[in-house]
Motif scaffolding. Structure first.
Motif, PDB file in Angstrom:
ATOM      1  N   GLN A 237      48.264  45.256  29.716  1.00 21.74           N
ATOM      2  CA  GLN A 237      48.131  43.838  29.362  1.00 21.74           C
ATOM      3  C   GLN A 237      46.959  43.200  30.121  1.00 21.74           C
ATOM      4  O   GLN A 237      46.132  42.508  29.552  1.00 21.74           O
ATOM      5  CB  GLN A 237      49.408  43.078  29.725  1.00 21.74           C
ATOM      6  N   TYR A 238      46.955  43.459  31.441  1.00 19.13           N
ATOM      7  CA  TYR A 238      45.952  42.791  32.273  1.00 19.13           C
ATOM      8  C   TYR A 238      44.530  43.321  32.038  1.00 19.13           C
ATOM      9  O   TYR A 238      43.585  42.546  31.909  1.00 19.13           O
ATOM     10  CB  TYR A 238      46.312  42.921  33.762  1.00 19.13           C
ATOM     11  N   VAL A 239      44.403  44.657  31.976  1.00 23.82           N
ATOM     12  CA  VAL A 239      43.042  45.208  31.948  1.00 23.82           C
ATOM     13  C   VAL A 239      42.327  44.945  30.628  1.00 23.82           C
ATOM     14  O   VAL A 239      41.129  45.213  30.507  1.00 23.82           O
ATOM     15  CB  VAL A 239      43.004  46.723  32.266  1.00 23.82           C
ATOM     16  N   SER A 240      43.046  44.400  29.642  1.00 21.99           N
ATOM     17  CA  SER A 240      42.360  44.043  28.390  1.00 21.99           C
ATOM     18  C   SER A 240      41.743  42.649  28.483  1.00 21.99           C
ATOM     19  O   SER A 240      41.058  42.213  27.569  1.00 21.99           O
ATOM     20  CB  SER A 240      43.359  44.087  27.234  1.00 21.99           C
ATOM     21  N   ARG A 250      43.540  30.716  34.824  1.00 20.19           N
ATOM     22  CA  ARG A 250      44.762  31.060  34.085  1.00 20.19           C
ATOM     23  C   ARG A 250      45.595  32.059  34.886  1.00 20.19           C
ATOM     24  O   ARG A 250      46.815  31.931  34.988  1.00 20.19           O
ATOM     25  CB  ARG A 250      44.376  31.663  32.736  1.00 20.19           C
ATOM     26  N   LEU A 251      44.919  33.056  35.465  1.00 18.30           N
ATOM     27  CA  LEU A 251      45.661  34.090  36.197  1.00 18.30           C
ATOM     28  C   LEU A 251      46.264  33.544  37.490  1.00 18.30           C
ATOM     29  O   LEU A 251      47.296  34.035  37.952  1.00 18.30           O
ATOM     30  CB  LEU A 251      44.757  35.294  36.485  1.00 18.30           C
ATOM     31  N   LEU A 252      45.630  32.519  38.047  1.00 21.26           N
ATOM     32  CA  LEU A 252      46.204  31.880  39.239  1.00 21.26           C
ATOM     33  C   LEU A 252      47.531  31.213  38.892  1.00 21.26           C
ATOM     34  O   LEU A 252      48.382  31.009  39.756  1.00 21.26           O
ATOM     35  CB  LEU A 252      45.228  30.844  39.817  1.00 21.26           C
ATOM     36  N   GLN A 253      47.697  30.833  37.620  1.00 22.06           N
ATOM     37  CA  GLN A 253      48.943  30.218  37.156  1.00 22.06           C
ATOM     38  C   GLN A 253      49.916  31.274  36.616  1.00 22.06           C
ATOM     39  O   GLN A 253      51.067  30.945  36.330  1.00 22.06           O
ATOM     40  CB  GLN A 253      48.658  29.217  36.003  1.00 22.06           C
ATOM     41  N   ASP A 254      49.438  32.502  36.437  1.00 21.30           N
ATOM     42  CA  ASP A 254      50.252  33.562  35.840  1.00 21.30           C
ATOM     43  C   ASP A 254      51.483  33.837  36.708  1.00 21.30           C
ATOM     44  O   ASP A 254      51.359  34.039  37.919  1.00 21.30           O
ATOM     45  CB  ASP A 254      49.376  34.828  35.720  1.00 21.30           C
ATOM     46  N   ALA A 255      52.642  33.850  36.076  1.00 19.87           N
ATOM     47  CA  ALA A 255      53.905  33.959  36.808  1.00 19.87           C
ATOM     48  C   ALA A 255      53.922  35.189  37.720  1.00 19.87           C
ATOM     49  O   ALA A 255      54.314  35.100  38.885  1.00 19.87           O
ATOM     50  CB  ALA A 255      55.063  34.029  35.818  1.00 19.87           C
ATOM     51  N   GLN A 262      47.196  38.690  47.786  1.00 22.16           N
ATOM     52  CA  GLN A 262      45.888  39.323  47.633  1.00 22.16           C
ATOM     53  C   GLN A 262      45.205  38.890  46.350  1.00 22.16           C
ATOM     54  O   GLN A 262      44.038  38.504  46.347  1.00 22.16           O
ATOM     55  CB  GLN A 262      46.081  40.844  47.570  1.00 22.16           C
ATOM     56  N   ALA A 263      45.950  38.986  45.236  1.00 22.94           N
ATOM     57  CA  ALA A 263      45.392  38.612  43.939  1.00 22.94           C
ATOM     58  C   ALA A 263      44.941  37.157  43.967  1.00 22.94           C
ATOM     59  O   ALA A 263      43.844  36.822  43.488  1.00 22.94           O
ATOM     60  CB  ALA A 263      46.410  38.841  42.834  1.00 22.94           C
ATOM     61  N   CYS A 264      45.757  36.276  44.570  1.00 16.25           N
ATOM     62  CA  CYS A 264      45.403  34.856  44.613  1.00 16.25           C
ATOM     63  C   CYS A 264      44.115  34.638  45.402  1.00 16.25           C
ATOM     64  O   CYS A 264      43.258  33.843  45.004  1.00 16.25           O
ATOM     65  CB  CYS A 264      46.547  34.037  45.220  1.00 16.25           C
ATOM     66  N   ALA A 265      43.987  35.360  46.527  1.00 17.03           N
ATOM     67  CA  ALA A 265      42.761  35.239  47.320  1.00 17.03           C
ATOM     68  C   ALA A 265      41.562  35.673  46.476  1.00 17.03           C
ATOM     69  O   ALA A 265      40.523  34.994  46.444  1.00 17.03           O
ATOM     70  CB  ALA A 265      42.860  36.091  48.584  1.00 17.03           C
ATOM     71  N   GLY A 266      41.710  36.790  45.780  1.00 16.41           N
ATOM     72  CA  GLY A 266      40.625  37.299  44.938  1.00 16.41           C
ATOM     73  C   GLY A 266      40.300  36.331  43.817  1.00 16.41           C
ATOM     74  O   GLY A 266      39.118  36.087  43.520  1.00 16.41           O
ATOM     75  N   LEU A 267      41.327  35.764  43.207  1.00 15.33           N
ATOM     76  CA  LEU A 267      41.111  34.863  42.071  1.00 15.33           C
ATOM     77  C   LEU A 267      40.464  33.546  42.511  1.00 15.33           C
ATOM     78  O   LEU A 267      39.607  32.994  41.818  1.00 15.33           O
ATOM     79  CB  LEU A 267      42.436  34.601  41.347  1.00 15.33           C
ATOM     80  N   THR A 268      40.883  33.059  43.683  1.00 17.74           N
ATOM     81  CA  THR A 268      40.273  31.837  44.212  1.00 17.74           C
ATOM     82  C   THR A 268      38.790  32.066  44.481  1.00 17.74           C
ATOM     83  O   THR A 268      37.943  31.232  44.141  1.00 17.74           O
ATOM     84  CB  THR A 268      40.988  31.403  45.515  1.00 17.74           C
ATOM     85  N   ASP A 269      38.481  33.220  45.079  1.00 15.33           N
ATOM     86  CA  ASP A 269      37.071  33.545  45.323  1.00 15.33           C
ATOM     87  C   ASP A 269      36.311  33.729  44.008  1.00 15.33           C
ATOM     88  O   ASP A 269      35.133  33.370  43.911  1.00 15.33           O
ATOM     89  CB  ASP A 269      36.954  34.817  46.175  1.00 15.33           C
ATOM     90  N   MET A 270      36.982  34.295  43.007  1.00 20.02           N
ATOM     91  CA  MET A 270      36.326  34.506  41.716  1.00 20.02           C
ATOM     92  C   MET A 270      35.914  33.154  41.117  1.00 20.02           C
ATOM     93  O   MET A 270      34.811  33.012  40.583  1.00 20.02           O
ATOM     94  CB  MET A 270      37.275  35.255  40.777  1.00 20.02           C
ATOM     95  N   LYS A 271      36.810  32.165  41.248  1.00 20.52           N
ATOM     96  CA  LYS A 271      36.474  30.814  40.765  1.00 20.52           C
ATOM     97  C   LYS A 271      35.242  30.280  41.495  1.00 20.52           C
ATOM     98  O   LYS A 271      34.320  29.755  40.895  1.00 20.52           O
ATOM     99  CB  LYS A 271      37.653  29.853  40.999  1.00 20.52           C
ATOM    100  N   GLN A 272      35.275  30.447  42.804  1.00 18.32           N
ATOM    101  CA  GLN A 272      34.158  30.001  43.637  1.00 18.32           C
ATOM    102  C   GLN A 272      32.861  30.705  43.206  1.00 18.32           C
ATOM    103  O   GLN A 272      31.810  30.084  43.056  1.00 18.32           O
ATOM    104  CB  GLN A 272      34.476  30.352  45.099  1.00 18.32           C
ATOM    105  N   LEU A 273      32.953  32.018  43.002  1.00 16.02           N
ATOM    106  CA  LEU A 273      31.788  32.801  42.578  1.00 16.02           C
ATOM    107  C   LEU A 273      31.211  32.241  41.289  1.00 16.02           C
ATOM    108  O   LEU A 273      29.995  32.001  41.190  1.00 16.02           O
ATOM    109  CB  LEU A 273      32.189  34.270  42.380  1.00 16.02           C
TER     110      LEU A 273
END
Lengths: 484, 484
Positions: A237-240, A250-255, A262-273
């Protein structure tokens, strides 16, 4: 006639001098670069180095071999591809496998904590060469890295900006830069129920998605790696997913995803990037792609990979160069650049384990070379292998001395000039050399010209000739070749 | 306090993580080049490559290793200094020892009969390194060669012209280029009564005249090499001779010398060479010196060697770099270039023994590097390691986005620009970075400037600041750094 044939055969077999028979070849997986290839290589390097310098990078160089132990434990199972030197007494040495490990060794050894550097040099891998597809055992790497403790994602964004600039300037056709983050991958594995000890091996399987179908990847996960079907399907599901800043939000809100720190840290940085990439105006080519995994173990944060997407003559070349296998930098089909953040590598070399965070990018320069070579091959325009502006020639005999004198005058004035090494060359062969090697001008000397204090300046392509006074010759040549 | 000391000691001993202890060093006889050394190296290379290109040379490259048999039998007893690769299955390989043998292999393999090429690359010798004197196991060679069948002495003269141009442009101080010819040496040995089978060994002894007195050389000839005293004394007469075209003419009339056909051929060519050197206006630095022998076996005609002669700061460095021993190119004390004609080497690789006459020169680039480094060290002027034209800075907080936006604008316009990777760096630290790395301009952004559509452009050395409209910024930066 029969005798002549036999003599020829004898000559082919080595002549009658009993000469030692050499194997006339380069080592397996290596090649010479001829002048035409060097001209293309120089042009590509100039583009890339200009970009690195525009971004304020310094240049370093390291030896071609390192202590064997320096390379030990850095490349996982690829270590078997390292070239070792023979033990001739003294230290055990190996040829460098990439430029990243020597860079980390350099930083630790010299206690450098901040540097923005590039390094272009050859590396060595005892891989199975596929030279027709542009894969060699000796090949160039072309690395740009930023080391130092900085605010998040600013140097990372600059690396992506650099990839964007270089690929645009090289005119290789359209491209995409895929971005992901190791922390997002690990977080995803965790929330999908992958056991901790399977993260790396599942990551390697995900890395194959650019050349295998999802079905095959899923099957490898379940059958070879022993992952549960549920976990595999959740990963599927995710890798598609592909997107930009919106996907990160969206993924930061993903249940599920939001359960992983870890994922949240990565996603927050991704937004920043992505916010920085917007300022750099490069988001048109960058896509956040959860299927991007990259092979190397040492990445700790953001990872990226650039691929050529255009169909047509250029991508055919690209596809040929890497079809069905990994490119020289451990990146996927059509990949022309890759890199990421590796915050732990320098610490492995420091006696006190002091970390120096690093982020960098490697341009897949051999792929670029072969695309450029094919483009040059296909183009009507001839690749010049010299920069000679003028040929000093003569139609008459016994003017060698005058030709040499004029040639030296031109050299001393900074003009790129050639003269034939013959006492009395034919004018036609002098002009032919100009045609062959693209020399635009000929300075022709004759008795009359010498008497008049002039030189006949001939434009090769138009065959026009005008008399130019000796005093004005240098300026006239400069004026006419100012675009060379 | 005692506890703190113990903890510090423990940390020094490797911390408490039981980390594997790496030996943090480069391999024996090798070194990293740091950015400052690379900046000097780039400058030297640019000068040399410009000269090669001015003379119409093409560029080639060969692999760092060759089949072991390719190098076998080319270097005499120095073969023991060749680095072999470990036998990991497959071919037996060795690191290249110089660029001349790979060049000859390249010509024979590709059936090239005419080329003027340069090649700048690292070579490898398991010599006893004396790194403080600039001698390494991994070092650069910088070769220019002309291959092809031409009229006598024309390409040979061009090689000497190139040495003259390069040494003049590098501003290393005054220099001399010694010239001799293997045929003159051999003819001289013959007429002095040296037995044929002692030519090479006596030649090696003569080669030591640049660092041993005649008495010592004579003694080695007589006591170690078993030459008669009469023969030695006759050689002594000749090898003390130095001159120009006049000396060649005198020796052609010499009762003894003129008996040797070989010597006469060499002397006639020497006269011809000097006549071309006069046309090239380089005879001021060139001297025909019968004591010049050069070590390598493969020379067949003219040989030459350039030495720095100036006393003062530069020659001290040069002397330190080679005192009492041979330089990396197998040339003598203070030597910065050397070469000669080798008409037989390519034929050793050709299955049919077809010869390709060659003449070339090697610039002693490592010697040049260390002289340039010492000059840079002694000079007040700082060596810049980047070419950055402008630093995009801010005195106020929360302007990171605006700084990044402006920096990208400058990059896109081809300006070399840097920006600090911090959200809110201090103005002082931004200015300090400019001082440290020689960045001449700072583009300062503030709320007021943004409102006014301007940038405050500061000249670092004068501290002057003026407001420049955003639209004119690129042009203004280009104007002010046009000399960079």
């Amino acid at each position: 006639e029969e005798v002549a044939k036999l003599l020829e055969l004898k000559a082919q077999l080595g002549g009658d001098e009993g000469r030692h028979q050499f194997t006339l070849k380069t080592a397996k997986g290596t090649r010479d670069y001829n002048p035409k290839q060097m001209a293309i290589r120089e042009k590509v390097f100039n583009t890339i180095i200009s970009c690195f310098k525009r971004h304020g990078a310094e240049n370093i160089d390291t030896p071609v071999f390192e202590l064997k132990e320096t390379l030990t434990g850095k490349y996982g199972e690829d270590s078997k591809l390292i070239y070792d030197l023979k033990d001739q007494g003294g230290e055990l040495l190996s040829l460098r496998y990439d430029l990243t490990v020597p860079f980390a060794r350099y930083l630790a050894m010299n206690k450098v904590t901040n540097i923005k550097r590039y390094h272009i040099a050859k590396v060595y891998r005892r891989d199975n060469p596929a030279m027709t597809r542009g894969r060699y055992r000796e090949f160039y790497q072309c690395d740009f890295d930023i080391a130092g403790q900085y605010d998040p994602m600013i140097p990372d964004a600059e690396c992506l900006k650099i990839v964007h600039e270089i690929l645009s300037e090289l005119e290789l056709g359209d491209f995409r830069i895929k971005v992901n983050d190791r922390r997002i991958l690990d977080g995803m594995f965790a929330v999908c129920g992958v056991p901790d000890d399977k993260f790396r091996t599942i990551c390697s399987t995900v890395d194959k998605l650019d050349k295998m179908s999802w079905e095959d990847v899923r099957s490898e996960m379940v059958k070879e790696k022993g992952l549960s079907e549920e976990a595999a399907d959740q990963i599927g599901q995710y890798v598609s997913l592909q997107g930009g800043m919106d996907l990160a939000e969206r993924l930061l809100q993903d249940a599920k995803m939001s359960q992983s720190k870890q994922a949240c840290a990565g996603l927050t940085d991704m937004k920043q990037l992505f916010s920085y990439l917007q300022l750099f105006q490069v988001t048109d080519k960058v896509v956040f792609d959860l299927s991007l995994a990259r092979g190397l173990d040492y990445y700790t944060g953001v990872i990226y990979e650039a691929i050529l997407t255009q169909t047509g003559p250029v991508p055919v070349a690209a596809a040929q160069n890497g079809a069905g296998e990994k490119a020289e930098e451990g990146v996927s089909v059509g990949s022309v650049a890759g890199g990421g953040r590796y915050d732990g590598l320098v610490g492995m070399f420091d006696p006190k384990g002091r970390k120096v965070p690093c982020v960098g990018v490697s341009i897949g320069i051999e792929r670029v070379f072969s695309i450029m070579e094919q483009k040059a091959e296909a183009s009507a325009e001839k690749v010049r292998t010299t920069e000679t502006q003028v040929m000093v020639a003569s139609a008459q005999k016994n003017l060698l001395e005058e030709r040499l004198r004029l040639t030296a005058e031109l050299w001393n004035a900074g003009i790129k000039a050639e003269v034939m090494y013959k006492r009395n060359p034919k004018l036609l062969s002098q002009l032919q050399h100009c045609e062959d090697s693209g020399i635009p001008l000929v300075a022709i000397l004759g008795e009359q010209e010498l008497k008049d204090g002039v030189v006949k300046l001939r434009t090769v392509h138009s065959r026009e000739e005008i008399d130019v006074s000796r005093a004005e010759l240098v300026e006239e040549i400069k004026r006419r070749t100012s675009d060379v």
